[in-house]
Design a protein around this motif. Structure first.
Motif, mmCIF file in Angstrom:
data_model
loop_
_atom_site.group_PDB
_atom_site.id
_atom_site.type_symbol
_atom_site.label_atom_id
_atom_site.label_comp_id
_atom_site.label_asym_id
_atom_site.label_seq_id
_atom_site.Cartn_x
_atom_site.Cartn_y
_atom_site.Cartn_z
ATOM 1 N N TYR A 25 0.786 -1.240 0.000
ATOM 2 C CA TYR A 25 0.000 0.000 0.000
ATOM 3 C C TYR A 25 0.820 1.293 0.000
ATOM 4 N N SER A 26 2.104 1.226 0.292
ATOM 5 C CA SER A 26 2.874 2.473 0.392
ATOM 6 C C SER A 26 2.958 3.253 -0.923
ATOM 7 N N PRO A 27 3.064 2.622 -2.092
ATOM 8 C CA PRO A 27 3.113 3.446 -3.308
ATOM 9 C C PRO A 27 1.840 4.292 -3.505
ATOM 10 N N LYS A 28 0.681 3.698 -3.283
ATOM 11 C CA LYS A 28 -0.575 4.454 -3.420
ATOM 12 C C LYS A 28 -0.681 5.530 -2.349
ATOM 13 N N MET A 29 -0.279 5.200 -1.136
ATOM 14 C CA MET A 29 -0.390 6.162 -0.041
ATOM 15 C C MET A 29 0.653 7.277 -0.172
ATOM 16 N N LEU A 30 1.808 6.970 -0.766
ATOM 17 C CA LEU A 30 2.784 8.020 -1.026
ATOM 18 C C LEU A 30 2.208 9.023 -2.016
ATOM 19 N N ALA A 31 1.468 8.544 -2.991
ATOM 20 C CA ALA A 31 0.818 9.445 -3.947
ATOM 21 C C ALA A 31 -0.175 10.359 -3.226
ATOM 22 N N VAL A 32 -0.891 9.817 -2.262
ATOM 23 C CA VAL A 32 -1.808 10.630 -1.452
ATOM 24 C C VAL A 32 -1.014 11.684 -0.691
ATOM 25 N N CYS A 33 0.041 11.259 -0.017
ATOM 26 C CA CYS A 33 0.862 12.182 0.767
ATOM 27 C C CYS A 33 1.502 13.250 -0.114
ATOM 28 N N TYR A 34 1.887 12.862 -1.302
ATOM 29 C CA TYR A 34 2.535 13.790 -2.225
ATOM 30 C C TYR A 34 1.603 14.938 -2.604
ATOM 31 N N ARG A 35 0.296 14.652 -2.650
ATOM 32 C CA ARG A 35 -0.670 15.711 -2.963
ATOM 33 C C ARG A 35 -0.760 16.744 -1.848
ATOM 34 N N ASP A 42 8.613 15.841 2.687
ATOM 35 C CA ASP A 42 7.405 15.988 3.515
ATOM 36 C C ASP A 42 6.466 14.812 3.292
ATOM 37 N N ALA A 43 6.278 14.445 2.033
ATOM 38 C CA ALA A 43 5.375 13.346 1.705
ATOM 39 C C ALA A 43 5.863 12.047 2.335
ATOM 40 N N GLU A 44 7.155 11.807 2.281
ATOM 41 C CA GLU A 44 7.708 10.580 2.876
ATOM 42 C C GLU A 44 7.558 10.593 4.396
ATOM 43 N N ASP A 45 7.738 11.760 5.018
ATOM 44 C CA ASP A 45 7.520 11.871 6.467
ATOM 45 C C ASP A 45 6.066 11.558 6.809
ATOM 46 N N MET A 46 5.149 12.121 6.025
ATOM 47 C CA MET A 46 3.725 11.870 6.249
ATOM 48 C C MET A 46 3.404 10.387 6.088
ATOM 49 N N PHE A 51 1.833 5.213 8.384
ATOM 50 C CA PHE A 51 1.931 3.767 8.576
ATOM 51 C C PHE A 51 2.185 3.398 10.037
ATOM 52 N N ILE A 52 2.849 4.249 10.764
ATOM 53 C CA ILE A 52 2.987 3.996 12.202
ATOM 54 C C ILE A 52 1.604 3.985 12.848
ATOM 55 N N LYS A 53 0.767 4.937 12.448
ATOM 56 C CA LYS A 53 -0.601 4.975 12.973
ATOM 57 C C LYS A 53 -1.408 3.774 12.502
ATOM 58 N N VAL A 54 -1.236 3.398 11.244
ATOM 59 C CA VAL A 54 -1.950 2.219 10.728
ATOM 60 C C VAL A 54 -1.609 1.006 11.577
ATOM 61 N N PHE A 55 -0.330 0.785 11.822
ATOM 62 C CA PHE A 55 0.082 -0.388 12.598
ATOM 63 C C PHE A 55 -0.412 -0.307 14.039
ATOM 64 N N SER A 56 -0.373 0.869 14.619
ATOM 65 C CA SER A 56 -0.794 0.994 16.020
ATOM 66 C C SER A 56 -2.320 0.960 16.174
ATOM 67 N N GLN A 57 -3.060 1.277 15.102
ATOM 68 C CA GLN A 57 -4.520 1.287 15.172
ATOM 69 C C GLN A 57 -5.153 0.096 14.454
ATOM 70 N N MET A 58 -4.353 -0.857 14.088
ATOM 71 C CA MET A 58 -4.837 -2.018 13.339
ATOM 72 C C MET A 58 -6.028 -2.686 14.031
ATOM 73 N N HIS A 59 -6.012 -2.719 15.348
ATOM 74 C CA HIS A 59 -7.089 -3.368 16.104
ATOM 75 C C HIS A 59 -8.439 -2.658 15.960
ATOM 76 N N GLY A 69 -9.242 1.600 1.911
ATOM 77 C CA GLY A 69 -9.924 2.849 2.246
ATOM 78 C C GLY A 69 -9.671 3.265 3.684
ATOM 79 N N TRP A 70 -9.633 2.291 4.582
ATOM 80 C CA TRP A 70 -9.353 2.564 5.990
ATOM 81 C C TRP A 70 -7.929 3.101 6.138
ATOM 82 N N ILE A 71 -6.984 2.478 5.449
ATOM 83 C CA ILE A 71 -5.591 2.947 5.482
ATOM 84 C C ILE A 71 -5.505 4.360 4.917
ATOM 85 N N ARG A 72 -6.167 4.585 3.801
ATOM 86 C CA ARG A 72 -6.143 5.896 3.148
ATOM 87 C C ARG A 72 -6.680 6.981 4.080
#
Length: 192
Positions: A25-35, A42-46, A51-59, A69-72
């Motif tokens: 999912y990172s290539p698609k999400m990087l495109a989101v961040c890039y916008r 900045d986009a890479e930091d975002m 993804f840190i939040k995705v992993f910590s909120q997976m539950h 969509g949830w990841i996005r």
């Protein structure tokens, strides 16, 4: 690995499942961040924060809707929080030029490459770009945008209107679309 196997592995903090999720999912999400980001860094930091939040909120994922969509959604909120934290959004909000100019979709040829449009959107001031992305690309309402950005709903509408006008101007300047007839613009002013 199936999406369900990845999800279950991530719930158990399995490093290979997390790596697979990130790689998928990172290539698609990087495109989101890039916008939203000012530049690639900045986009890479975002993206990393997202993804840190995705992993910590997976539950919290309830299997209601698409996993992507949830990841996005998490990534978009991370981008907005990043902009707010760094005050990049509030420093560039400019509503004094808002107008009711209408962009007619038939003015945009179907052959436009998505990359060209994204590059043109990236030329907009961050405030305009953020509202345009949230409203036109992500599908949020102006009320939701106002709540996310801590602005008035009318400010969101004004930012969106101005972003559309500026985007049209950029697309015309780069010869991606033809300049609309002045009569069309004037009529659009009174159509509201």
């Amino acid at each position: 690995m199936t999406e369900d196997a990845i999800f279950q592995g991530c719930l158990q903090n399995n490093a290979s499942a997390q790596k697979e999720l990130y790689n998928r999912y990172s290539p698609k999400m990087l495109a989101v961040c890039y916008r939203y980001g000012h530049n690639r860094e900045d986009a890479e930091d975002m993206l990393q924060e997202g993804f840190i939040k995705v992993f910590s909120q997976m539950h919290t994922f309830r299997n209601q809707g698409a996993f992507e969509g949830w990841i996005r959604r998490i990534v978009v909120h991370t981008c907005i929080n990043h902009l707010k934290k760094n005050k990049k959004f509030n420093d560039s909000v400019d509503i004094t030029y808002a107008s009711g100019i209408e962009i007619r979709e038939e003015n945009i040829p179907s052959v436009i490459q998505a990359k060209q449009v994204v590059e043109c959107i990236r030329l907009l001031p961050i405030g305009y770009r953020t509202v345009l992305n949230l409203y036109a690309v992500e599908g949020y309402t102006h009320k939701e945008i106002a709540d996310m950005l801590d602005i008035e709903e009318s400010t969101s509408r004004s930012q969106y209107t101005r972003a559309r006008q500026m985007l049209e101007d950029v697309l015309v300047k780069k010869s991606i679309i033809q300049k609309p007839k002045q009569k069309t613009r004037l009529l659009a002013l009174f159509a509201k």
